[in-house]
Design a protein around this motif. Structure first.
Motif, short mmCIF file in Angstrom:
data_model
loop_
_atom_site.label_atom_id
_atom_site.label_comp_id
_atom_site.label_asym_id
_atom_site.label_seq_id
_atom_site.Cartn_x
_atom_site.Cartn_y
_atom_site.Cartn_z
N GLU A 105 0.62 -1.53 0.52
CA GLU A 105 0.11 -0.46 -0.35
C GLU A 105 0.94 1.34 -0.36
OE1 GLU A 105 -2.95 2.46 -0.57
OE2 GLU A 105 -3.27 0.81 -0.72
N ARG A 106 1.86 1.38 0.56
CA ARG A 106 3.00 2.63 0.63
C ARG A 106 3.24 2.31 -0.44
NH1 ARG A 106 8.57 3.28 1.84
NH2 ARG A 106 8.78 4.74 2.55
N MET A 107 3.83 1.28 -1.39
CA MET A 107 4.06 1.51 -2.60
C MET A 107 4.02 2.36 -3.16
SD MET A 107 6.49 -2.27 -2.76
CE MET A 107 6.22 -2.08 -4.19
N ARG A 108 2.14 1.36 -3.17
CA ARG A 108 1.02 2.17 -4.20
C ARG A 108 1.20 3.60 -4.15
NH1 ARG A 108 -3.10 4.64 -4.44
NH2 ARG A 108 -3.54 4.19 -1.62
N ARG A 109 0.93 4.08 -2.90
CA ARG A 109 0.26 5.49 -2.51
C ARG A 109 1.99 6.68 -3.07
NH1 ARG A 109 0.45 4.94 2.23
NH2 ARG A 109 2.50 5.42 3.53
N GLU A 110 2.07 6.63 -3.12
CA GLU A 110 4.00 6.88 -2.86
C GLU A 110 4.16 6.30 -4.56
OE1 GLU A 110 7.38 6.15 -0.54
OE2 GLU A 110 5.41 6.68 1.18
N GLY A 111 4.24 5.64 -5.34
CA GLY A 111 3.93 5.53 -6.40
C GLY A 111 5.56 5.04 -6.78
N SER A 112 6.34 4.31 -5.57
CA SER A 112 6.75 3.56 -5.47
C SER A 112 7.34 2.50 -7.03
CB SER A 112 7.68 2.86 -4.82
OG SER A 112 7.38 3.71 -3.91
N GLU A 113 8.95 2.45 -7.61
CA GLU A 113 8.87 1.28 -8.86
C GLU A 113 9.06 -0.19 -7.45
OE1 GLU A 113 11.63 1.74 -11.70
OE2 GLU A 113 10.82 4.39 -11.87
N ARG A 114 9.16 -0.99 -8.30
CA ARG A 114 9.31 -2.55 -8.03
C ARG A 114 10.21 -2.79 -8.93
NH1 ARG A 114 4.51 -6.46 -6.19
NH2 ARG A 114 5.52 -7.28 -5.16
N VAL A 115 10.91 -3.75 -8.27
CA VAL A 115 12.80 -4.14 -8.94
C VAL A 115 11.78 -5.14 -9.97
CG1 VAL A 115 14.39 -5.22 -8.57
CG2 VAL A 115 14.11 -2.99 -7.26
#
Length: 123
Positions: A105-115
């Protein structure tokens, strides 16, 4: 150099739990072994871009000492070693599930990329 055994004293349960999963790669080792059930060292390493052989070896030894990972050595030429989770390791993974959900959820909220990681398949 061997580290002192991890057996407290602890302030609370979270302190005791984090003592076992401390380290950048332990969560990923747990995830890889939960996903793939049994992996050889090189397969684990391929699934974790950026981990050094030394660090992976150190974490696996600590996790084996903590009863989270089972290491099985096969008397073959060349020698074959496989790693899997113990029941204790599976229960830790279940406990970490909500933390992983929070991270997604944090990755989604902040628009973080996945490796991007290559698929691992065991032999």
């Amino acid at each position: 150099m061997a580290k002192a055994p991890r057996n407290g004293p602890y302030i609370c349960g979270i302190d005791a739990a984090l003592d076992v999963v401390n380290g950048k790669w332990k969560g990923l080792i747990l995830w890889e072994l939960e996903t793939n059930r049994v992996l050889r060292f090189a397969e684990l390493r391929r699934g974790m871009p950026g981990v050094s052989e030394k660090m992976l070896t150190q974490h696996l030894r600590e996790m084996e000492a903590d009863g989270l990972v089972h290491r099985e050595v096969f008397a073959e030429v060349p020698p074959r070693v496989e790693y899997s989770l113990t029941e204790h390791g599976h229960t830790l993974n279940q406990a970490l599930g909500p933390l992983g959900d929070w991270g997604v959820e944090r990755m989604r909220r902040e628009g973080s990329e996945r490796v991007a990681v290559e698929e691992t398949s065991h032999v």
